[in-house]
Design a protein around this motif. Structure first.
Motif, short mmCIF file in Angstrom:
data_model
loop_
_atom_site.label_atom_id
_atom_site.label_comp_id
_atom_site.label_asym_id
_atom_site.label_seq_id
_atom_site.Cartn_x
_atom_site.Cartn_y
_atom_site.Cartn_z
N ILE A 1 35.13 36.87 35.13
CA ILE A 1 35.38 36.12 36.37
C ILE A 1 35.04 34.64 36.16
CG2 ILE A 1 34.74 35.86 38.80
CD1 ILE A 1 34.21 38.96 38.74
N GLU A 2 33.93 34.37 35.49
CA GLU A 2 33.56 32.98 35.20
C GLU A 2 34.61 32.30 34.33
OE1 GLU A 2 29.57 32.95 33.59
OE2 GLU A 2 28.77 33.86 35.41
N SER B 1 38.67 43.48 44.60
CA SER B 1 39.56 42.74 43.70
C SER B 1 38.92 42.51 42.33
CB SER B 1 39.99 41.42 44.33
OG SER B 1 38.93 40.48 44.33
N TYR B 2 37.61 42.45 42.25
CA TYR B 2 36.91 42.20 40.99
C TYR B 2 36.59 43.48 40.22
CZ TYR B 2 36.08 37.51 42.93
OH TYR B 2 36.22 36.26 43.46
N GLU B 3 36.93 44.61 40.79
CA GLU B 3 36.62 45.89 40.15
C GLU B 3 37.20 45.93 38.73
OE1 GLU B 3 37.54 50.26 41.60
OE2 GLU B 3 36.57 49.03 43.16
N GLY B 4 36.39 46.36 37.78
CA GLY B 4 36.83 46.45 36.39
C GLY B 4 36.67 45.16 35.60
N LEU B 5 36.22 44.10 36.25
CA LEU B 5 35.98 42.82 35.57
C LEU B 5 34.49 42.59 35.42
CD1 LEU B 5 38.51 40.57 37.53
CD2 LEU B 5 38.82 41.54 35.25
#
Length: 154
Positions: free
Chosen positions: A139-140, A130-134
């Motif tokens: 995210i923080e 789900s965090y791929e590319g971020l």
């Protein structure tokens, strides 16, 4: 309400676009995450509701049913049903609080502890996807924003 938020409000804009509504995306992301988790957890005979209780107990051992209900944002009756389902499956044990017998405390069994490790492994795979590319900074920032919205609503 000031015009600066009108694009993001449901009824204030004539040209409202659902895809510009932040809560739409919050619910879509949540639903997609739950769907993926439920699918992955099936091999362990679990679902997202039980996963949430087990991981909550991992972070707060000996929590009361009331504490768990607050942690997983669920009605007390629903949380109680899930806890007793987990108890029947041998993943948790319950006992009455020494100070107040009306309070039921819940603790992971050894089997429950092992299950939380499996759940964490599965969850981490899905979270990484789900965090791929971020970036970590993105995210923080997202976390800060969500916390601020939560604070505004509290």
């Amino acid at each position: 309400m000031t015009k600066k938020y009108s694009k993001f409000l449901l009824l204030s804009s004539e040209n409202f676009d659902l895809e510009e509504f932040p809560y739409y995306w919050i619910t879509q992301v949540h639903a997609q995450g739950v769907k993926k988790l439920d699918h992955a957890l099936k091999k362990y005979g679990l679902d997202n509701s039980r996963r949430r209780i087990l991981l909550s107990l991992k972070s707060k051992p000996h929590a009361s049913v009331s504490d768990l209900s607050e942690m997983v944002v669920s009605k007390m009756s629903t949380t109680t049903k899930i806890v007793y389902r987990l108890k029947d499956e041998g993943l948790v044990e319950t006992y009455s609080c020494e100070n107040d017998a009306r309070i039921t405390r819940v603790v992971l069994t050894d089997k429950g502890q092992q299950m939380t490790l499996k759940i964490k492994d599965l969850s981490n795979i899905i979270l990484e996807q789900s965090y791929e590319g971020l970036t970590p900074l993105q995210i923080e920032k997202m976390m800060e924003t969500l916390k601020q919205i939560f604070k505004n609503l509290s």
